[in-house]
Structure formats: structure tokens, C-alpha cells
Design an enzyme around this catalytic site. Structure first.
Site, PDB file in Angstrom:
ATOM      1  N   ASP A 101      -6.099   1.207   0.939  1.00  0.00           N
ATOM      2  CA  ASP A 101      -4.808   1.444   1.577  1.00  0.00           C
ATOM      3  C   ASP A 101      -4.046   0.106   1.633  1.00  0.00           C
ATOM      4  OD1 ASP A 101      -3.216   3.551   3.343  1.00  0.00           O
ATOM      5  OD2 ASP A 101      -3.328   1.752   4.572  1.00  0.00           O
ATOM      6  N   HIS A 295      -7.785  10.713   1.468  1.00  0.00           N
ATOM      7  CA  HIS A 295      -7.337   9.323   1.570  1.00  0.00           C
ATOM      8  C   HIS A 295      -8.400   8.385   2.123  1.00  0.00           C
ATOM      9  CE1 HIS A 295      -4.557   6.007   1.926  1.00  0.00           C
ATOM     10  NE2 HIS A 295      -4.865   5.865   3.205  1.00  0.00           N
TER      11      HIS A 295
END
Length: 318
Positions: A101, A295
Site C-alpha cells: 500500500d 487488498h
């Protein structure tokens, strides 16, 4: 199982908390938003058992690390100085840097701008996209028009903090186990209007996915209740500053060995195309799409991510 130990070190004028395990070549693990060293708990064990010194800091603004008040304190220039300084504190000339991320953006930039210190790089979820043709917030306004977009919502200091900190257990349960507010493909996000917030219309799941226990969630919540969300959100507020301060990212190539991993169902794939990074990362050895994963890759598919990391590390020149 190798023990994870904790200490606080001084780097670049701030106190940085690190979790570490093992001995051997250094692997630096950089977390994203809104996480902490804890998102690497599985990889710390796996890397240490395989003969590496795995180190996962709380990035500035998170956990037990310092949390400067100024927005500009969270620029990429400052963050990179933290990590280069951390290598110095650890007595290491080089490291392999791994990021997820926002940590991926940090890792790619570490490799691009400090090739003498970072001998290889792994990015997860966010590919290396160099420098956008215009300041990022302008680009997002052009791309999304009047539609709601979370990065633009995050720009005004205090607004997202007030929402996300109002009920941290609900925020993190929703974000980790439900539909994340950054999922631009989800109907509940696509239909938002100006004035809506990050959690608008999203249901909070009663049960957690198999990869996340109630104890894990409680740990994550406790850390964020202590740190707040401001430091992490300030990273988003530096995107235009980074664009102005680091023009060399438009052309510099990452020549080191590189690996990119992404979950098949990661919402970031909708607005972060992998193909754009290939000319900037000529030694990209593999783009690994992990089936079924979303994610929170290194937590959702801990064994697969650890195995891929170790395979990549073993291929590196000694």
C-alpha cells in the site's frame, strides 16, 4: 518460532519503533494505511526462520513511533530519510525493501532514489507509477470529476480524522472485513455524492474473515486508538508536495531486481495499472497475482506471500 522483539531507535531526528526477528541479510518491511508493524507479523516469523533479519517499523505517525504535527513532516523526502537512517542505526549498508500500500510507494521510491542502499525491492498492491503528468490531486479531479474519491476526501485536515476516530473498532472492522471506502468499483462507493464520507453506506460485518481474528482486530484497534489517524492521513496530503519535490521520479529507472504482488480482488487494481511501471522497472522479475486475495495481501494470504518473498530473496545475488 523465532521471537519478535521490539525497540525504539532514533533516526532522522525522530523516534521510530521497530519490530524485528532473526539474523542475516536485512529485509525492511514497510506497512501501509492504516496499519502498523503488526501487518507483517507472519512475514517476520517466516523471514527470520529462513535466515534473514526482518525489521518492520511503525512508520512515522503510527503506533509507537513519533507523530510530528506538521503536514509536511510526512513527505516522501522525510520518510525516505527515516528509512535510510534506520539502515545506518542497524549497521547495514544495504537492505531489501518490501512495502504494501503506501509502504509500496515508499519502497519503490527508496529503490529509485537510493539504489546504493536498497539492493532489491518488492511492492505489494501499489505499482511504481513514477511521476504523474500533473499534480496528483489535479489528476484525480480530472479523472473523477464530480464523483466522490477517497483521496480527495482525505485532503482537508481534520475531516476524515473526525469520522474515522469517532468509533475506531467500527472503522477498522468495516475497513478490514467489509467493503473498503477506497473500492471505487463497489456500488456503494460509486454512487456517493459530495458531502459523503469514507464509511457512508457501508455495513459493518458481524463476523470476521478467516485471516483476521478478534484478537488481531483488538490489537490493531488499540494501536490506532493510541496513535489516531492524522499521521497516516497526512501522507495523502503530501502527494502534490512529493510531485513538486521529486521531479526526478518522472525519468529515473529502478534497475534493481524487483517483484510485484497484488491480490486478484484488490480494489487498487482499478486505478493503478501495472503495465505503466514496466518501463520504469526494467528488472521486474515477476508480477504475481494471488487468486482470491483482496487488498490486505500479506495478512490474507500470509503463507503465499511469505513463500513468494523467500523465493525472490533466494534468487538475489549474494
Amino acid at each position: 518460532m523465532p521471537e519478535i522483539t521490539h525497540r525504539t531507535v532514533e533516526t532522522n531526528g525522530i523516534q521510530l519503533h521497530i519490530a524485528e526477528a532473526g539474523e542475516g541479510p536485512l529485509v525492511l518491511l514497510l506497512h501501509g494505511w492504516p496499519e502498523s508493524w503488526y501487518s507483517w507479523r507472519h512475514q517476520l516469523h517466516a523471514l527470520a526462520a529462513a535466515g534473514y533479519h526482518a525489521v518492520a517499523p511503525d512508520v512515522r505517525g503510527y503506533g509507537r513511533s513519533d507523530k510530528p504535527g506538521a503536514v509536511e513532516a510526512y513527505s516522501l523526502k522525510n520518510l525516505l530519510a527515516d528509512f535510510v537512517g534506520l539502515l545506518d542505526v542497524l549497521g547495514e549498508r544495504t537492505a531489501v525493501v518490501v512495502g504494501h500500500d503506501w509502504g509500496a510507494a515508499m519502497a519503490w521510491t527508496c529503490a529509485a532514489l537510493h539504489p546504493d542502499r536498497f539492493r532489491a525491492v518488492v511492492g505489494m498492491s501499489v505499482p511504481h507509477l513514477g511521476r504523474t503528468p500533473m499534480p496528483p490531486t489535479q489528476l484525480f479531479k480530472h479523472m473523477f470529476g464530480d464523483r466522490w474519491f477517497y483521496i480527495l476526501y482525505f485532503q482537508e485536515p481534520g475531516v476524515a480524522e473526525a469520522e474515522l476516530e469517532a468509533d475506531v473498532p467500527r472503522t477498522m472492522r468495516t475497513l478490514l472485513a467489509g467493503v473498503p471506502g477506497f473500492d471505487t468499483t463497489a456500488e456503494v462507493v460509486r454512487t456517493r455524492k459530495k458531502g459523503d464520507s469514507f464509511l457512508t453506506g457501508i455495513e459493518t460485518p458481524a463476523t470476521l474473515p478467516a485471516w483476521l481474528t478478534e484478537d488481531d482486530l483488538a490489537h490493531i484497534v488499540k494501536e490506532l486508538q493510541g496513535s489516531g489517524f492524522r499521521g497516516g492521513l497526512n501522507r495523502y496530503r503530501n502527494m502534490d508536495r512529493d510531485w513538486a519535490e521529486l521531479p526526478e521520479l518522472a525519468t529515473v529507472r529502478i534497475e534493481q531486481p524487483a517483484l510485484f504482488m497484488v491480490g486478484e480482488k484488490d480494489p487498487a487494481r482499478a486505478f493503478a495499472p501495472v503495465d505503466l511501471m514496466k518501463p520504469l522497472v526494467p528488472n521486474l522479475q515477476e508480477v504475481l497475482v494471488i487468486p482470491g486475495a483482496g487488498h490486505w495481501l500479506q495478512q490474507e494470504c500470509a503463507a503465499e506471500v511469505s513463500a513468494a518473498l523467500l523465493a525472490f530473496l533466494k534468487r538475489l545475488p549474494t
